[in-house]
Enzyme design. Structure first.
Site, PDB file in Angstrom:
ATOM      1  N   CYS A  86      32.442 -36.190 -68.546  1.00 31.96           N
ATOM      2  CA  CYS A  86      33.550 -36.515 -69.438  1.00 31.96           C
ATOM      3  C   CYS A  86      33.214 -35.998 -70.841  1.00 31.96           C
ATOM      4  O   CYS A  86      32.138 -36.276 -71.362  1.00 31.96           O
ATOM      5  CB  CYS A  86      33.741 -38.032 -69.445  1.00 31.96           C
ATOM      6  SG  CYS A  86      34.680 -38.659 -70.831  1.00 31.96           S
ATOM      7  N   GLU A  87      34.117 -35.240 -71.415  1.00 33.32           N
ATOM      8  CA  GLU A  87      33.835 -34.663 -72.733  1.00 33.32           C
ATOM      9  C   GLU A  87      33.870 -35.694 -73.861  1.00 33.32           C
ATOM     10  O   GLU A  87      33.411 -35.422 -74.957  1.00 33.32           O
ATOM     11  CB  GLU A  87      34.791 -33.518 -73.035  1.00 33.32           C
ATOM     12  CG  GLU A  87      36.216 -33.908 -73.275  1.00 33.32           C
ATOM     13  CD  GLU A  87      37.111 -32.712 -73.553  1.00 33.32           C
ATOM     14  OE1 GLU A  87      38.052 -32.876 -74.331  1.00 33.32           O
ATOM     15  OE2 GLU A  87      36.879 -31.620 -73.005  1.00 33.32           O
ATOM     16  N   HIS A  88      34.388 -36.884 -73.594  1.00 35.16           N
ATOM     17  CA  HIS A  88      34.475 -37.899 -74.641  1.00 35.16           C
ATOM     18  C   HIS A  88      33.179 -38.693 -74.817  1.00 35.16           C
ATOM     19  O   HIS A  88      32.874 -39.121 -75.919  1.00 35.16           O
ATOM     20  CB  HIS A  88      35.629 -38.871 -74.344  1.00 35.16           C
ATOM     21  CG  HIS A  88      36.952 -38.195 -74.282  1.00 35.16           C
ATOM     22  ND1 HIS A  88      37.948 -38.573 -73.416  1.00 35.16           N
ATOM     23  CD2 HIS A  88      37.441 -37.134 -74.964  1.00 35.16           C
ATOM     24  CE1 HIS A  88      38.993 -37.791 -73.571  1.00 35.16           C
ATOM     25  NE2 HIS A  88      38.714 -36.906 -74.499  1.00 35.16           N
ATOM     26  N   HIS A  89      32.436 -38.912 -73.714  1.00 39.09           N
ATOM     27  CA  HIS A  89      31.220 -39.731 -73.791  1.00 39.09           C
ATOM     28  C   HIS A  89      30.003 -39.052 -73.177  1.00 39.09           C
ATOM     29  O   HIS A  89      28.919 -39.625 -73.177  1.00 39.09           O
ATOM     30  CB  HIS A  89      31.438 -41.075 -73.082  1.00 39.09           C
ATOM     31  CG  HIS A  89      32.595 -41.842 -73.617  1.00 39.09           C
ATOM     32  ND1 HIS A  89      33.844 -41.839 -73.015  1.00 39.09           N
ATOM     33  CD2 HIS A  89      32.713 -42.616 -74.722  1.00 39.09           C
ATOM     34  CE1 HIS A  89      34.670 -42.582 -73.710  1.00 39.09           C
ATOM     35  NE2 HIS A  89      34.020 -43.064 -74.751  1.00 39.09           N
ATOM     36  N   GLN A 127      39.711 -35.181 -66.572  1.00 34.37           N
ATOM     37  CA  GLN A 127      40.210 -34.977 -65.210  1.00 34.37           C
ATOM     38  C   GLN A 127      41.565 -34.280 -65.192  1.00 34.37           C
ATOM     39  O   GLN A 127      41.820 -33.430 -64.342  1.00 34.37           O
ATOM     40  CB  GLN A 127      40.289 -36.330 -64.503  1.00 34.37           C
ATOM     41  CG  GLN A 127      40.729 -36.236 -63.066  1.00 34.37           C
ATOM     42  CD  GLN A 127      40.666 -37.577 -62.361  1.00 34.37           C
ATOM     43  OE1 GLN A 127      39.898 -38.456 -62.722  1.00 34.37           O
ATOM     44  NE2 GLN A 127      41.501 -37.745 -61.346  1.00 34.37           N
ATOM     45  N   HIS A 155      35.087 -42.874 -63.007  1.00 32.50           N
ATOM     46  CA  HIS A 155      34.599 -42.471 -64.325  1.00 32.50           C
ATOM     47  C   HIS A 155      33.570 -43.471 -64.835  1.00 32.50           C
ATOM     48  O   HIS A 155      33.891 -44.651 -65.020  1.00 32.50           O
ATOM     49  CB  HIS A 155      35.768 -42.400 -65.313  1.00 32.50           C
ATOM     50  CG  HIS A 155      36.717 -41.274 -65.032  1.00 32.50           C
ATOM     51  ND1 HIS A 155      36.797 -40.165 -65.829  1.00 32.50           N
ATOM     52  CD2 HIS A 155      37.598 -41.077 -64.019  1.00 32.50           C
ATOM     53  CE1 HIS A 155      37.707 -39.331 -65.339  1.00 32.50           C
ATOM     54  NE2 HIS A 155      38.203 -39.863 -64.238  1.00 32.50           N
ATOM     55  N   CYS A 157      32.402 -43.682 -67.716  1.00 28.47           N
ATOM     56  CA  CYS A 157      32.751 -44.183 -69.052  1.00 28.47           C
ATOM     57  C   CYS A 157      33.622 -45.437 -68.946  1.00 28.47           C
ATOM     58  O   CYS A 157      33.651 -46.247 -69.868  1.00 28.47           O
ATOM     59  CB  CYS A 157      33.422 -43.101 -69.893  1.00 28.47           C
ATOM     60  SG  CYS A 157      34.891 -42.382 -69.144  1.00 28.47           S
TER      61      CYS A 157
END
Length: 194
Positions: A86-89, A127, A155, A157
Site C-alpha cells: 500500500c503506497e499510503h503506509h 488496489q 489490507h 493497513c
C-alpha cells in the site's frame, strides 16, 4: 523449488541500507546490536524485490506471447495470488486477482496474464489503480472485445493499525467492451465463484 532472492549490489541499495539504519536509530533502536546489524541490508533488499515491477514493461510481456487465433469466447485466468505494498503506509495488501478477456483475433500465453498482475502488484499501489492498470494493459496490448478484472484483497493497513478489522476483504472491479453488458459480467462472476 523456491527461487533464491537476488538483488544486485547497487549505489541505490547502499543508500537505502543507510536510510533504514537511520530509521532504526530514530525509532530508538541500537542499529549495531546483534539482532539488527544485518536488518538494514535485509529490508533494503526486500523493498527492492517488492517494488521490482517498475523495471518491467507489462505490455512487452503480453506482446512476447501474442498469437493470432480465431477464438472469440471468454478466456479466464482466476485465483492469481498477488502481494503488494500500500503506497499510503508501506504495509502489505494481498489476495487474488481474476482476469477475463474475449479475444478479437489474438490471444496471449496464459502465464503472461499472471505476469501482468505480478508486475503491477510489485509497485507501490492502491488496489483500485492496480485493478485498472491490469485491465488497461490487456485492452491496449491485445485489443480484445472486452476485459474484466476483479481483485479481492486483505489490507494490513486496515488489520494492523487504524480500524483493526481483521476479516475485512476489499473487492474492486473494472471492465471494458463486451463486459459492459450485465449478462457477460454475470457469466464471468459465476465462473470465478465456482
Amino acid at each position: 523449488m523456491l527461487e533464491k532472492e537476488f538483488v544486485a549490489e547497487t549505489p541505490e541499495l547502499e543508500e537505502l541500507k543507510e536510510h533504514i539504519k537511520r530509521i532504526l536509530t530514530l525509532m530508538g533502536e541500537d542499529a549495531s546490536r546483534e539482532g539488527l546489524v544485518k536488518t538494514p541490508e535485509r529490508v533494503a533488499k526486500a523493498m527492492m524485490t517488492l517494488t521490482r515491477g517498475y523495471d518491467i514493461d507489462p505490455h512487452e510481456v503480453l506482446s512476447s506471447a501474442k498469437f493470432k487465433e480465431d477464438y472469440s469466447q471468454m478466456v479466464i485466468v482466476k485465483d492469481i495470488d498477488f502481494y503488494s505494498l500500500c503506497e499510503h503506509h508501506l504495509l502489505p495488501f494481498f489476495g487474488k486477482a481474476h482476469v477475463a478477456y474475449i479475444p478479437n483475433g489474438y490471444i496471449t500465453g496464459l502465464s503472461k496474464i499472471a505476469r501482468v498482475v505480478d508486475i503491477y502488484s510489485h509497485r507501490l499501489q492502491v488496489q483500485e489503480r492496480m485493478t485498472s492498470q491490469i485491465k488497461e494493459c490487456i485492452q491496449r496490448t491485445l485489443n480484445p472485445l472486452g476485459v474484466m478484472v476483479v481483485v479481492e484483497a486483505k489490507h494490513m493497513c486496515m488489520q494492523m493499525r487504524g480500524v483493526e478489522k481483521q476479516n475485512s476483504i476489499t473487492t474492486t472491479s473494472d471492465f471494458t467492451g463486451a463486459f459492459n453488458q450485465a449478462k457477460t459480467r454475470e457469466e464471468f462472476m459465476n465462473l470465478i465463484r465456482r
